[in-house]
Design an enzyme around this catalytic site. Sequence first.
Site, PDB file in Angstrom:
ATOM      1  N   GLU A 334      -1.505  -0.585   1.906  1.00 39.96           N
ATOM      2  CA  GLU A 334      -1.088  -0.676   3.314  1.00 39.96           C
ATOM      3  C   GLU A 334       0.423  -0.636   3.519  1.00 39.96           C
ATOM      4  O   GLU A 334       0.970  -1.409   4.315  1.00 39.96           O
ATOM      5  CB  GLU A 334      -1.654  -1.958   3.931  1.00 39.96           C
ATOM      6  CG  GLU A 334      -3.158  -2.041   3.828  1.00 39.96           C
ATOM      7  CD  GLU A 334      -3.735  -3.305   4.477  1.00 39.96           C
ATOM      8  OE1 GLU A 334      -2.971  -4.235   4.766  1.00 39.96           O
ATOM      9  OE2 GLU A 334      -4.962  -3.347   4.661  1.00 39.96           O
ATOM     10  N   GLU A 440     -13.177   0.289   0.855  1.00 38.73           N
ATOM     11  CA  GLU A 440     -13.523  -0.903   1.644  1.00 38.73           C
ATOM     12  C   GLU A 440     -14.400  -0.550   2.843  1.00 38.73           C
ATOM     13  O   GLU A 440     -14.137  -0.963   3.970  1.00 38.73           O
ATOM     14  CB  GLU A 440     -12.231  -1.591   2.131  1.00 38.73           C
ATOM     15  CG  GLU A 440     -11.236  -1.843   1.015  1.00 38.73           C
ATOM     16  CD  GLU A 440      -9.987  -2.612   1.443  1.00 38.73           C
ATOM     17  OE1 GLU A 440      -9.958  -3.136   2.561  1.00 38.73           O
ATOM     18  OE2 GLU A 440      -9.053  -2.673   0.631  1.00 38.73           O
TER      19      GLU A 440
HETATM   20  C1  XIL Z   1      -9.617  -9.330   3.533  1.00 40.29           C
HETATM   21  C2  XIL Z   1     -10.695 -10.231   2.944  1.00 40.29           C
HETATM   22  O1  XIL Z   1     -11.944  -9.600   3.120  1.00 40.29           O
HETATM   23  C3  XIL Z   1     -10.666 -11.578   3.630  1.00 40.29           C
HETATM   24  O2  XIL Z   1     -11.541 -12.467   2.962  1.00 40.29           O
HETATM   25  C4  XIL Z   1      -9.250 -12.160   3.620  1.00 40.29           C
HETATM   26  O3  XIL Z   1      -9.206 -13.350   4.388  1.00 40.29           O
HETATM   27  C5  XIL Z   1      -8.250 -11.164   4.190  1.00 40.29           C
HETATM   28  O4  XIL Z   1      -8.348  -9.949   3.474  1.00 40.29           O
HETATM   29  N1  XIL Z   1      -7.654  -4.629   3.828  1.00 40.29           N
HETATM   30  C6  XIL Z   1      -7.581  -5.042   2.529  1.00 40.29           C
HETATM   31  C7  XIL Z   1      -8.362  -6.218   2.083  1.00 40.29           C
HETATM   32  O5  XIL Z   1      -6.937  -4.362   1.704  1.00 40.29           O
HETATM   33  O6  XIL Z   1      -7.714  -6.909   1.062  1.00 40.29           O
HETATM   34  C8  XIL Z   1      -8.662  -7.151   3.226  1.00 40.29           C
HETATM   35  O7  XIL Z   1      -9.548  -8.150   2.756  1.00 40.29           O
HETATM   36  C9  XIL Z   1      -9.284  -6.384   4.368  1.00 40.29           C
HETATM   37  C10 XIL Z   1      -8.332  -5.327   4.886  1.00 40.29           C
END
Ligand code: XIL
Length: 517
Positions: A334, A440
């Site tokens: 990101e 994701e």
């Molecule tokens: C999220 C997790 O799912 C949560 O449990 C945590 O509180 C915050 O992070 N993009 C990403 C992930 O790269 O690491 C994030 O995961 C969701 C968005």
Amino acid sequence: MRTILVFLVVLCILAATATAFADDAATIYTSDFSKGTDGWYGRGAQVARTADATLMTTGRSSDWNSPGRNFDLVEGGKYELSVEVRQDTVDSAAFMISIAHSAFGAETYENLAHGTAKKGEWTTLKGSYTAGAFDQSVLYVETTGLPSLDFEIRNFTVTAPGGVPEPKPTEPPMVIEAVENLPSLKEIYAGKFDFGSAAPFFAFSQPKLRELMTSQFNILTPENELKPDAVLDVEGSKKRLQETGDETTAEVHFDSAKPLLDFAKENGMKVHGHVLVWHSQTPEAFFHEGYDLSKPLVSRETMLGRLENYIKNIMAYLNENYPGTVVSWDVLNEAIDDGSNWLRKSNWLTVVGEDYPNRAFEIARKYAPEGTLLCYNDYNTAIAGKLRGIVKLLNTLIPDGNIDGYGFQMHHAATFPSIQQIRTAVETVAALGLRLRVSELDVTVGNNSEASFTMQAKYYADVMKILIDHADQFEAVEVWGLTDPMSWRASQFPLLFDGSCNPKPAFFAVADPDSVQ
Ligand code: XIL
């Protein structure tokens, strides 16, 4: 008689209005620290009431270490939350009100309110929450990037301006489908790409979830447990630095990642590492001299030294204890800002400068075992401006020869972005010649009705068709979580399985996209 009737009717109207009014103004809870801690307890920290009737939290070492309290929240109830916070250590500190809720033995979290408190100033955080179906709900106040900050809270208030619905009668437990009788995603896609999921540490103590994972997936990503706030040992690094005087020290530990790593090793599953360099979930102390927040930011050279030691120590530990298990890494996550479509403001950019992505990949390449797939990972790739920024960054990384792949997060909604936008994004990045991953995947819907789940299934199927068309370039497709109540977006039912591990229409759509019209 008539007068009495009219009187009774008026009385009823008055009573009804009074009840409605009382509901409208319903304050469910306001903290009272005049005598004690009022049910608040320390989550990995110490809490104590102060002489000014506030609650002080000390002894923290992770952002989630916090004051927390159990609340009875009714499913479907819309709650307004507020709290005043104050800290006396740093110029400004980011705070959140969060909730830890549990269902079916799985604890999940949502962040409900955000605010930044200047040094010495009481600052109000406000947010709202619509309660889901959970057995237990703990509201707590945590920091972002300031894991050892001491802070105070007061006036924690919960209201339900629209009233609270009647609690639903408890439903009999749902019939759990035998997961072994389902088609297996890892087998279906075996010739094309790996199929996997993110999983949190607590999943591995639950037989049903273990079975789900081994039967469906051949790759896992730790949802939070390999992020810098879980891996960097701030206290250990500080101590070591004090002993040796070496500012580039970066000690690591794997306590929370161990359950997933052990499970993957025992079951011959692959692991995707997430994440080495990120603006979020990274201890602020990492960037400060002496790992001390009251000291200035370190120099570029020191930071690169810390990053090198951090990555070197991670790779050494994993290689020694789990050789061959971690097959790929999000080296950088990101980095592109949604507004400027170029490098977002972060400590990495401030301390190291514009070439920090290149340096991160260079170091990762130096220490990662041969053959490890090194990726850049980001969200909103399907949005035109963001896509341009991502491609621009990839084009600065590719000539160095240290990046192998790109990870599309794909946190989508069943209505946005469009399937055409996703196809364009995949084709655009694919044209750069990188290996690709969906890292994701989740698809939110407004509710858990049949109509919503049908729409969600169609979206999943359409996404899968794009990925199948580009299967030769995709290494892996991973969903972001095992069951809906475990999702980081639990209230929007985004995943393939419900809370009882029953497959949803979305599961069957992913298993056989052509079956969905
Ligand atoms: C999220 C997790 O799912 C949560 O449990 C945590 O509180 C915050 O992070 N993009 C990403 C992930 O790269 O690491 C994030 O995961 C969701 C968005």
